[in-house]
Design an enzyme around this catalytic site. Structure first.
Site, PDB file in Angstrom:
ATOM      1  N   ASN A 157     -12.486 -15.855  84.234  1.00 36.62           N
ATOM      2  CA  ASN A 157     -11.407 -14.857  84.238  1.00 36.62           C
ATOM      3  C   ASN A 157     -10.632 -14.754  82.926  1.00 36.62           C
ATOM      4  O   ASN A 157     -10.136 -13.682  82.586  1.00 36.62           O
ATOM      5  CB  ASN A 157     -10.488 -15.042  85.452  1.00 36.62           C
ATOM      6  CG  ASN A 157      -9.820 -16.379  85.514  1.00 36.62           C
ATOM      7  OD1 ASN A 157     -10.209 -17.308  84.807  1.00 36.62           O
ATOM      8  ND2 ASN A 157      -8.818 -16.502  86.365  1.00 36.62           N
ATOM      9  N   GLU A 196      -7.424 -27.844  86.856  1.00 33.28           N
ATOM     10  CA  GLU A 196      -6.616 -26.620  86.990  1.00 33.28           C
ATOM     11  C   GLU A 196      -7.318 -25.773  88.040  1.00 33.28           C
ATOM     12  O   GLU A 196      -8.349 -25.161  87.742  1.00 33.28           O
ATOM     13  CB  GLU A 196      -6.547 -25.878  85.651  1.00 33.28           C
ATOM     14  CG  GLU A 196      -5.793 -26.614  84.560  1.00 33.28           C
ATOM     15  CD  GLU A 196      -4.295 -26.695  84.809  1.00 33.28           C
ATOM     16  OE1 GLU A 196      -3.795 -26.002  85.711  1.00 33.28           O
ATOM     17  OE2 GLU A 196      -3.637 -27.473  84.105  1.00 33.28           O
ATOM     18  N   CYS A 225      -5.365 -17.132  88.475  1.00 31.48           N
ATOM     19  CA  CYS A 225      -4.904 -18.184  89.387  1.00 31.48           C
ATOM     20  C   CYS A 225      -3.404 -18.047  89.626  1.00 31.48           C
ATOM     21  O   CYS A 225      -2.882 -18.482  90.636  1.00 31.48           O
ATOM     22  CB  CYS A 225      -5.210 -19.551  88.808  1.00 31.48           C
ATOM     23  SG  CYS A 225      -4.564 -19.736  87.139  1.00 31.48           S
ATOM     24  N   GLU A 243      -1.888 -28.489  81.227  1.00 35.02           N
ATOM     25  CA  GLU A 243      -2.493 -28.011  79.976  1.00 35.02           C
ATOM     26  C   GLU A 243      -1.417 -27.292  79.169  1.00 35.02           C
ATOM     27  O   GLU A 243      -0.579 -26.579  79.726  1.00 35.02           O
ATOM     28  CB  GLU A 243      -3.650 -27.063  80.273  1.00 35.02           C
ATOM     29  CG  GLU A 243      -4.869 -27.806  80.813  1.00 35.02           C
ATOM     30  CD  GLU A 243      -6.130 -26.962  80.892  1.00 35.02           C
ATOM     31  OE1 GLU A 243      -6.024 -25.743  81.154  1.00 35.02           O
ATOM     32  OE2 GLU A 243      -7.222 -27.522  80.708  1.00 35.02           O
TER      33      GLU A 243
HETATM   34  P1  NAP Z   1     -15.560 -21.561  90.204  1.00 34.22           P
HETATM   35  O1  NAP Z   1     -16.569 -20.901  91.029  1.00 34.22           O
HETATM   36  O2  NAP Z   1     -14.928 -22.808  90.707  1.00 34.22           O
HETATM   37  O3  NAP Z   1     -16.269 -21.842  88.804  1.00 34.22           O
HETATM   38  C1  NAP Z   1     -15.573 -22.402  87.708  1.00 34.22           C
HETATM   39  C2  NAP Z   1     -16.571 -23.039  86.789  1.00 34.22           C
HETATM   40  O4  NAP Z   1     -17.153 -24.152  87.462  1.00 34.22           O
HETATM   41  C3  NAP Z   1     -17.730 -22.123  86.381  1.00 34.22           C
HETATM   42  O5  NAP Z   1     -18.087 -22.428  85.057  1.00 34.22           O
HETATM   43  C4  NAP Z   1     -18.803 -22.542  87.365  1.00 34.22           C
HETATM   44  O6  NAP Z   1     -20.109 -22.234  86.980  1.00 34.22           O
HETATM   45  C5  NAP Z   1     -18.560 -24.039  87.399  1.00 34.22           C
HETATM   46  N1  NAP Z   1     -19.178 -24.712  88.535  1.00 34.22           N
HETATM   47  C6  NAP Z   1     -19.356 -24.268  89.792  1.00 34.22           C
HETATM   48  N2  NAP Z   1     -19.995 -25.197  90.528  1.00 34.22           N
HETATM   49  C7  NAP Z   1     -20.207 -26.261  89.718  1.00 34.22           C
HETATM   50  C8  NAP Z   1     -20.812 -27.528  89.895  1.00 34.22           C
HETATM   51  N3  NAP Z   1     -21.340 -27.913  91.056  1.00 34.22           N
HETATM   52  N4  NAP Z   1     -20.857 -28.365  88.848  1.00 34.22           N
HETATM   53  C9  NAP Z   1     -20.333 -27.997  87.671  1.00 34.22           C
HETATM   54  N5  NAP Z   1     -19.752 -26.811  87.423  1.00 34.22           N
HETATM   55  C10 NAP Z   1     -19.684 -25.952  88.454  1.00 34.22           C
HETATM   56  O7  NAP Z   1     -14.367 -20.585  89.822  1.00 34.22           O
HETATM   57  P2  NAP Z   1     -14.467 -19.121  89.209  1.00 34.22           P
HETATM   58  O8  NAP Z   1     -14.830 -18.185  90.298  1.00 34.22           O
HETATM   59  O9  NAP Z   1     -15.286 -19.104  87.967  1.00 34.22           O
HETATM   60  O10 NAP Z   1     -12.962 -18.905  88.752  1.00 34.22           O
HETATM   61  C11 NAP Z   1     -11.976 -18.526  89.628  1.00 34.22           C
HETATM   62  C12 NAP Z   1     -11.182 -19.734  90.105  1.00 34.22           C
HETATM   63  O11 NAP Z   1     -10.617 -20.401  89.001  1.00 34.22           O
HETATM   64  C13 NAP Z   1     -10.019 -19.323  90.987  1.00 34.22           C
HETATM   65  O12 NAP Z   1      -9.914 -20.195  92.074  1.00 34.22           O
HETATM   66  C14 NAP Z   1      -8.818 -19.479  90.059  1.00 34.22           C
HETATM   67  O13 NAP Z   1      -7.616 -19.695  90.715  1.00 34.22           O
HETATM   68  C15 NAP Z   1      -9.231 -20.642  89.233  1.00 34.22           C
HETATM   69  N6  NAP Z   1      -8.495 -20.678  87.971  1.00 34.22           N
HETATM   70  C16 NAP Z   1      -7.517 -21.612  87.834  1.00 34.22           C
HETATM   71  C17 NAP Z   1      -6.770 -21.647  86.671  1.00 34.22           C
HETATM   72  C18 NAP Z   1      -5.694 -22.671  86.491  1.00 34.22           C
HETATM   73  O14 NAP Z   1      -5.310 -22.892  85.351  1.00 34.22           O
HETATM   74  N7  NAP Z   1      -5.201 -23.310  87.535  1.00 34.22           N
HETATM   75  C19 NAP Z   1      -7.029 -20.729  85.645  1.00 34.22           C
HETATM   76  C20 NAP Z   1      -8.021 -19.788  85.819  1.00 34.22           C
HETATM   77  C21 NAP Z   1      -8.760 -19.782  87.003  1.00 34.22           C
HETATM   78  P3  NAP Z   1     -21.035 -21.365  88.009  1.00 34.22           P
HETATM   79  O15 NAP Z   1     -20.351 -20.067  88.171  1.00 34.22           O
HETATM   80  O16 NAP Z   1     -22.363 -21.294  87.359  1.00 34.22           O
HETATM   81  O17 NAP Z   1     -21.125 -22.074  89.307  1.00 34.22           O
END
Ligand code: NAP
Length: 479
Positions: free
Chosen positions: A152, A251, A285, A459
């Site tokens: 994102n 995060e 997020c 962070e």
């Molecule tokens: P996600 O599905 O959890 O994926 C995040 C990252 O983790 C991607 O690079 C993903 O790659 C990787 N990943 C997934 N499964 C994995 C595994 N088994 N081993 C290692 N890496 C793995 O989240 P997203 O859909 O990309 O992002 C949205 C989420 O991020 C939301 O929940 C949002 O709230 C959160 N977010 C939080 C913050 C914060 O600072 N708190 C900031 C931005 C976003 P793949 O897609 O290839 O699985």
């Protein structure tokens, strides 16, 4: 696009995946492939880990000033290339160009901030209570890190981790999200140009995240995981990190309450709602997920918000005058559609939006729902789209209880003109960050992070570098 690297970045060199695999990068505005990038497997991840491990010792001994100046140069290069980077980000992620430019500036700022922190890592000499023993305290880098980022904020989520890791003297393997690998590859090229030594940063783009990351986390050579993404994946990675006792920063997701009291300035509240809801098309997020509005002002707030949301222009992020780009992919849009359908089935009123447009791309219109039933699924699911769900409340204790009734605790927004109430409510909200009469909390100089299932650690800010440093204590008796 033609100059953007599409290979893996390992040991300072651009290389193909060992098995030659590639994966497409799609434009969410058209659904068509922009290009292909290398699709790393476990063998490539091991090579990246090896490069980071080999580079660690020399990098840890590099003068802080040198690390600082590399970050500073990279900051300047990023700003010089704002337009190029913004176009790249819009192409792979969809956000409107103006927002992409904003993210470039925000992302660059992490490098400037941590270039200034790199030279302020302190230690100390303390006389212990017995008056005889001395404690000599120093800080050292935690070691090779695995950094995993979401799609994102493709650039800022990278710099928010790479900045402090470089400043602290850690080497890294970065695994960006498969939807948005190009921004991370461009960032690696910039850091190389800025003088980052080979092996300090390695980037593996992959569609096989689990296969690539799990062996690194369990292998004992990676000493730190910094992850930004969903809570579900964070929980899995925490479990994988336990075996080798890998230090973690998490995060994770949010479910932000946005509370408008009866004494709020409604202009400020609607302005704040537009930012807290619509920054990044709601794919943040920090996005306001649940709008709790005092019953006496709920109708007026809903009317004004619907008017503003309805006036936003939806279209490809590259087109002039567009406010809202496409969502990241069809899966993301289908989730938003299901959440809205569920809320409507439970009696919510659609004040504006709510209908998926025909045609290509993953567009969804800005939508305001009023009279949302508290049992609706979007109350305990991150919407991750341009949908504002309004509920009403009658008193302060009630709204605090309802706002806190969630496993997440990243951020909350409070709108009131009373200082007393503002402080009282903020203190009682179970969140890591509060926006007081504002819809924006993100700032590189502030500690970003959540409580409960929204994460571990912070962070940015003064404490951001601590996540990448260990203490070493020397016991020194003095006779
Ligand atoms: P996600 O599905 O959890 O994926 C995040 C990252 O983790 C991607 O690079 C993903 O790659 C990787 N990943 C997934 N499964 C994995 C595994 N088994 N081993 C290692 N890496 C793995 O989240 P997203 O859909 O990309 O992002 C949205 C989420 O991020 C939301 O929940 C949002 O709230 C959160 N977010 C939080 C913050 C914060 O600072 N708190 C900031 C931005 C976003 P793949 O897609 O290839 O699985």
């Amino acid at each position: 696009m033609t100059d953007t690297p599409t290979q893996l970045f390992i040991g300072g060199a651009w290389v193909d995946a060992a098995d030659g695999a590639t994966m497409p990068v799609d434009d969410p505005a058209t659904g068509e492939a922009l290009c292909h990038v290398a699709d790393a497997g476990m063998k490539d991840a091991k090579l990246a880990e090896e490069a980071a491990v080999q580079a660690q010792e020399a990098w840890a001994r590099t003068a802080p000033r040198v690390r600082s100046e590399i970050l500073r140069r990279a900051y300047e290069i990023i700003l010089e290339r704002t337009d190029e980077l913004a176009h790249l980000m819009t192409a792979e992620m969809g956000k409107p160009l103006a927002e992409a430019r904003g993210e470039v500036a925000y992302a660059a700022e992490f490098f400037r901030w941590f270039s200034e922190e790199a030279v302020r890592i302190d230690g100390g000499l303390t006389t212990l209570p017995d008056g005889r023993n001395r404690m000599l305290l120093s800080r050292r880098p935690v070691g090779p890190c695995l950094l995993i980022t979401p799609w994102n904020f493709p650039l800022a989520m990278g710099t928010r981790k790479i900045g402090p890791a470089v400043a602290a003297g850690c080497t890294m393997v970065l695994k960006p999200a498969p939807q948005t690998p190009l921004s991370s590859l461009a960032l690696a090229a910039i850091l190389k140009e800025a003088g980052l030594p080979d092996g300090v940063l390695n980037v593996v783009t992959t569609s096989r995240a689990g296969e690539v990351c799990e062996p690194l986390l369990r292998g004992g050579r990676i000493r730190k995981l910094s992850f930004t993404g969903s809570t579900a994946v964070g929980q899995l990675l925490l479990a994988q990190s336990a075996e080798a006792v890998v230090r973690t920063s998490m995060e994770l997701g949010g479910n932000a309450p946005f509370v408008v009291f009866e004494d709020a300035d409604l202009d400020k509240a609607v302005d704040g709602a537009m930012v807290a809801k619509m920054r990044n098309m709601g794919e943040a997020c920090t996005a306001a997920n649940r709008f709790f509005v005092h019953r006496s002002v709920a109708q007026e707030f809903g009317r004004r918000l619907a008017e503003r949301m309805g006036a936003l222009v939806v279209g490809p992020g590259t087109r002039d005058g567009v406010d809202v780009g496409p969502l990241i992919d069809r899966r993301g849009r289908a989730k938003v559609e299901e959440l809205v359908a569920d809320a409507v089935e439970r009696g919510a009123q659609v004040l504006v939006g709510g209908r998926t447009p025909e045609g290509p791309g993953c567009f969804y219109p800005p939508t305001v729902l009023a009279d949302v039933d508290p049992g609706s699924r979007l109350m305990d699911t991150e919407i991750f789209g341009p949908v504002a769900a309004i509920l009403t409340f009658d008193d302060e204790d009630e709204v605090i209880r309802r706002a806190n009734d969630t496993p997440w605790g990243l951020v909350g927004y409070v709108f009131t003109e009373g200082l007393d109430r503002a402080l009282r409510v903020s203190e009682r909200l179970e969140v890591g960050m509060v926006g007081l009469n504002t819809g924006l909390v993100s700032n590189p100089a502030a500690p970003f992070g959540g409580v409960k299932q929204s994460g571990l650690g912070r962070e940015g800010g003064r404490v951001g570098i601590d996540e990448f440093l260990e203490y070493q204590y020397l016991a020194v008796p003095v006779s």
